[in-house]
Scaffold this motif. Structure first.
Motif: not given
Length: 322
Positions: A258-274
């Motif tokens: 199996m594989i364990v993955v770490d990744a950084h996702l870029e989302v709209d900065a104006a979105l709420t934390v939720e």
């Protein structure tokens, strides 16, 4: 390397640890039965027919029995659920088993080479073998090749590198039986020295394969990443998630098969934390469903806003303030 027999298709190919353990158990018990019969016949006939090559091949088959029980032990532990001491499960038992198999093959190969060299130093002591040894070598070749094809088919179906290693262990036996058969035939034709030469070649073959398996498993235990093709496939799945504008710093490490993955996702900065969290959860679920990923750890970054987790790229010609 033979582990490429595990194709990179990641769609709908996930098998539960229980299914993988059951497949390993079935195929391994078949291997135990075949190798028990073959090793007994080869060693007994080899001693009676005075064939060093056949005895070496029988010892090689006998080593498979030890390897088979190592696989059974590892598959039993690998199917255990995650616990407090092993939060990612026990999948690396498979990798450890592959390392043990490699070391076993290497040790057997060295021993066979040493024995053959001793015989070659005293060629006058090499006796002429009996014709029955040739028939036994031929029967062993057919039996081991059929065993290899069966075990490799099972390994590819459940995508287990440990079972691939054990299958190619059986193939190494088939190759050694072929070489031994040629050596015995040469001995019967009036060239007695060919029997220990066959044993020497088999020893090198076994040792080389053991080194490759052991080295590969050692790198996996050192958190080696998966190949770039599979990383890109995971990256594309993440990018295909609604709300994900970019992906960077995708890191992988193998955990058994199996594989364990770490990744950084870029989302709209104006979105709420939720909202950003919901996007990350959806991205994780998509990856776990489509790839052989055990766990995905995500970090949400603002899209088109300064990311304070990473240094800003230097602009050509700019000066750094003292």
């Amino acid at each position: 390397m033979q582990f490429s027999d595990l194709d990179s298709d990641t769609e709908d190919t996930v098998h539960t640890p229980q299914e993988r353990a059951a497949a390993a158990s079935r195929s391994t018990w078949v291997s135990v039965g075949v190798n028990l019969v073959l090793s007994t016949i080869q060693i007994v006939v080899g001693v009676l027919a005075k064939s060093q090559g056949l005895i070496a091949d029988g010892i090689h088959s006998l080593s498979d029995l030890v390897a088979d029980f190592v696989v059974l032990f590892a598959s039993h532990h690998a199917k255990k659920d995650a616990d407090e001491g092993h939060p990612y499960g026990h999948h690396r038992f498979e990798t450890a088993a592959s390392l043990v198999l490699g070391l076993l093959l290497l040790a057997v190969g060295v021993g066979m080479v040493w024995s053959a060299v001793v015989k070659l130093e005293n060629p006058q002591t090499v006796p002429q073998v009996h014709r029955v040894a040739l028939w036994v070598a031929g029967a062993a070749l057919v039996g081991k090749e059929l065993l290899f094809r069966y075990m490799l088919a099972v390994a590819k179906r459940v995508k287990s590198s440990m079972l691939v290693a054990n299958a190619w262990h059986a193939r190494s036996d088939a190759a050694s039986s072929l070489v031994v058969g040629i050596g015995i035939a040469g001995n019967l034709a009036g060239y007695p020295i060919l029997d220990p030469i066959a044993a020497l070649i088999v020893g090198f073959m076994v040792g080389k394969m053991g080194w490759e398996f052991g080295w590969d498993a050692l790198h996996d235990l050192m958190d080696r990443s998966v190949d770039e093709q599979e990383v890109q496939a995971i990256r594309q799945t993440l990018l295909g998630t609604p709300g994900v504008s970019g992906v960077h710093d995708v890191r992988t490490r193998k955990m058994g098969d199996m594989i364990v993955v770490d990744a950084h996702l870029e989302v709209d900065a104006a979105l709420t934390v939720e909202a950003g969290h919901d996007i990350a959860v959806q991205a994780r679920q998509r990856v776990l469903k489509r790839h052989r990923v055990l766990n995905l750890m995500t970090h949400v970054d603002p899209w088109r806003r300064p990311d304070r987790d990473h240094a800003a790229p230097l602009v050509r010609g700019s000066a750094v303030a003292p």
